[in-house]
Design a protein around this motif. Structure first.
Motif, PDB file in Angstrom:
ATOM      1  N   UNK A   1     -19.466  10.062  -9.468  1.00 12.58           N
ATOM      2  CA  UNK A   1     -18.018   9.938  -9.662  1.00 12.58           C
ATOM      3  C   UNK A   1     -17.232  11.065  -8.991  1.00 12.58           C
TER       4      UNK A   1
ATOM      5  N   UNK B   1     -17.232  10.732  -5.138  1.00 14.24           N
ATOM      6  CA  UNK B   1     -16.492   9.555  -4.678  1.00 14.24           C
ATOM      7  C   UNK B   1     -14.988   9.773  -4.828  1.00 14.24           C
ATOM      8  N   UNK B   2     -14.600  10.378  -5.951  1.00 13.83           N
ATOM      9  CA  UNK B   2     -13.186  10.630  -6.167  1.00 13.83           C
ATOM     10  C   UNK B   2     -12.627  11.537  -5.071  1.00 13.83           C
TER      11      UNK B   2
ATOM     12  N   UNK C   1     -12.320   9.833  -1.720  1.00 11.93           N
ATOM     13  CA  UNK C   1     -11.146   8.949  -1.646  1.00 11.93           C
ATOM     14  C   UNK C   1      -9.883   9.749  -1.352  1.00 11.93           C
TER      15      UNK C   1
ATOM     16  N   UNK D   1     -24.575   3.981  -8.583  1.00 14.21           N
ATOM     17  CA  UNK D   1     -23.770   2.960  -7.914  1.00 14.21           C
ATOM     18  C   UNK D   1     -24.456   2.470  -6.635  1.00 14.21           C
TER      19      UNK D   1
ATOM     20  N   UNK E   1     -24.528   0.402  -2.812  1.00 11.26           N
ATOM     21  CA  UNK E   1     -23.718   0.454  -1.596  1.00 11.26           C
ATOM     22  C   UNK E   1     -22.514  -0.465  -1.736  1.00 11.26           C
ATOM     23  N   UNK E   2     -22.741  -1.598  -2.375  1.00 12.87           N
ATOM     24  CA  UNK E   2     -21.658  -2.549  -2.549  1.00 12.87           C
ATOM     25  C   UNK E   2     -20.574  -1.981  -3.461  1.00 12.87           C
ATOM     26  N   UNK E   3     -20.987  -1.322  -4.531  1.00 15.07           N
ATOM     27  CA  UNK E   3     -20.029  -0.675  -5.441  1.00 15.07           C
ATOM     28  C   UNK E   3     -19.183   0.334  -4.669  1.00 15.07           C
TER      29      UNK E   3
ATOM     30  N   UNK F   1     -18.598   0.467  -1.525  1.00 13.42           N
ATOM     31  CA  UNK F   1     -17.712  -0.217  -0.579  1.00 13.42           C
ATOM     32  C   UNK F   1     -16.490  -0.789  -1.308  1.00 13.42           C
ATOM     33  N   UNK F   2     -16.731  -1.381  -2.478  1.00 12.47           N
ATOM     34  CA  UNK F   2     -15.631  -1.915  -3.306  1.00 12.47           C
ATOM     35  C   UNK F   2     -14.616  -0.828  -3.616  1.00 12.47           C
ATOM     36  N   UNK F   3     -15.111   0.331  -3.991  1.00 19.61           N
ATOM     37  CA  UNK F   3     -14.224   1.386  -4.476  1.00 19.61           C
ATOM     38  C   UNK F   3     -13.487   2.057  -3.320  1.00 19.61           C
ATOM     39  N   UNK F   4     -14.221   2.420  -2.279  1.00 29.97           N
ATOM     40  CA  UNK F   4     -13.618   3.227  -1.211  1.00 29.97           C
ATOM     41  C   UNK F   4     -13.056   2.387  -0.067  1.00 29.97           C
ATOM     42  N   UNK F   5     -13.595   1.196   0.117  1.00 24.79           N
ATOM     43  CA  UNK F   5     -13.097   0.321   1.178  1.00 24.79           C
ATOM     44  C   UNK F   5     -13.315   0.865   2.580  1.00 24.79           C
TER      45      UNK F   5
END
Lengths: 266, 90
Positions: free
Chosen positions: A147, A150-151, A154, A187, A189-191, A193-197
């Protein structure tokens, strides 16, 4: 056609320097002319990761102050012929010693002579970060599937796009623990990708070989026997424009599981 | 591609990663919109105050939140109305 790429993350300790060193070495192995710039003034580490800490005479701040010419501060990594150079920064000064204009100017000069100029950015989003990204036209954002990382990634992407005008940064997920992903505790890879785009440039599985390679001061990408080494080779090929599919992470795990069962260790 | 990745790694599971993902989703909405929960509460109070002049609302069922769609953030308010007022109470 040369590219100036900054490797950044926001959060510290996710592997920016390791990624910079390995991408640089990997591109050099493919025959590209590469220069790596350590922009982490005061907390430099690219030199030790590459095993070149004993060869530094001049650094980035000496170039800026006019104490030496740019060429004199650049150190050639002899393992890669004439392909890989490193421009260290000062360890005893702080981030204010290198401004945005300084790096813009130096990147402008270097891109005349190299295929790739890769900048190792300091953690954070303050002055050091702003200088490091100023000369770049592309960015690689390194993160971990956690977390906090990733935060921060972003946040950095937002600043890259709004302030530095660097569009579509590419994502590298470092130290992925496949067994944790498989049991639902990390998480996917798909997660991410969903979050960060962001477009995924590659995934580096957590691999002890990276620590061993860093201990020795040699980039893990050199060693094709290692998972991390192969992951970096794939990333490098993607950077030079090849469409390389993601390595099959599950079958690797499957192999180890099978091996464990065979030797009765579970 | 994503389906492939999902099959590769992302089997739905009750693990802690879903908690991480959900928390991140909420945190990033606020980070990206640059709005704090306190500010959102103030906004909510003012919206209630304005709308209450014209209609009687159920402030227990009231929901105001920022939602994230693609790369845009939307302010979504769900305000149940008890009844309309005939005379403005200004």
């Amino acid at each position: 056609m040369s590219e100036v790429i900054v490797v950044t993350s926001g959060k510290g300790g996710v592997g920016k320097t390791t990624v910079t060193a390995n991408i640089g070495a990997g591109l050099a192995m493919l025959g590209h002319k590469v220069v790596l710039i350590d922009a982490d003034t005061g907390l430099r580490n690219l030199d030790v990761v590459l095993g070149m800490e004993n060869r530094i005479v001049f650094d980035l701040t000496d170039v800026i102050e006019g104490k030496c010419r740019l060429r004199q501060a650049m150190i050639k990594d002899r393992r890669f012929g004439e392909s890989l150079f490193m421009l260290p920064t000062a360890q005893t000064k702080d981030k204010s010693a290198v401004t945005e204009d300084d790096l813009r100017n130096i990147c402008g000069q270097l891109r005349e002579h190299f295929d790739y100029v890769i900048i190792d950015c300091p953690a954070g989003i303050e002055q050091g970060f702003q200088s490091a990204v100023a000369g770049a036209e592309k960015a690689i954002v390194v993160t971990a599937a956690e977390v906090a990382a990733v935060r921060d990634a972003d946040r950095v992407v937002g600043i890259l796009e709004s302030k530095a005008d660097i569009r579509d940064p590419k994502l590298i997920i470092n130290r992925l623990r496949i067994e944790m992903v498989q049991r639902g505790d990390m998480m996917t890879l798909e997660d991410m990708h969903d979050i960060l785009g962001l477009e995924l440039l590659g995934v580096i599985p957590d691999d002890e070989a990276v620590v061993v390679a860093t201990n020795r001061g040699e980039p893990v990408v050199v060693n094709e026997q290692t998972v991390a080494g192969r992951a970096f080779r794939d990333i490098v090929r993607r950077i030079q424009g090849e469409a390389v599919p993601l390595m099959n992470l599950e079958s690797r795990e499957g192999f180890f599981n099978r091996l464990r069962k065979i030797i009765g260790f579970r | 591609m994503l389906d492939f990745l999902a099959r590769l790694l992302g089997r739905e599971s009750p693990g802690s990663k879903n908690i991480a993902k959900e928390r991140l989703r909420l945190v990033l909405i606020h980070d990206r919109a640059d709005i704090s929960p306190q500010l959102l509460q103030l906004l909510k109070n003012e919206i209630v105050a304005v709308i209450s002049k014209y209609m009687e609302i159920d402030d227990k069922g009231l929901e105001v939140s920022l939602e994230h769609v693609d790369k845009q953030v939307a302010l979504v308010a769900n305000i149940p109305i008890r009844k309309m007022k005939r005379v403005a109470n200004i």
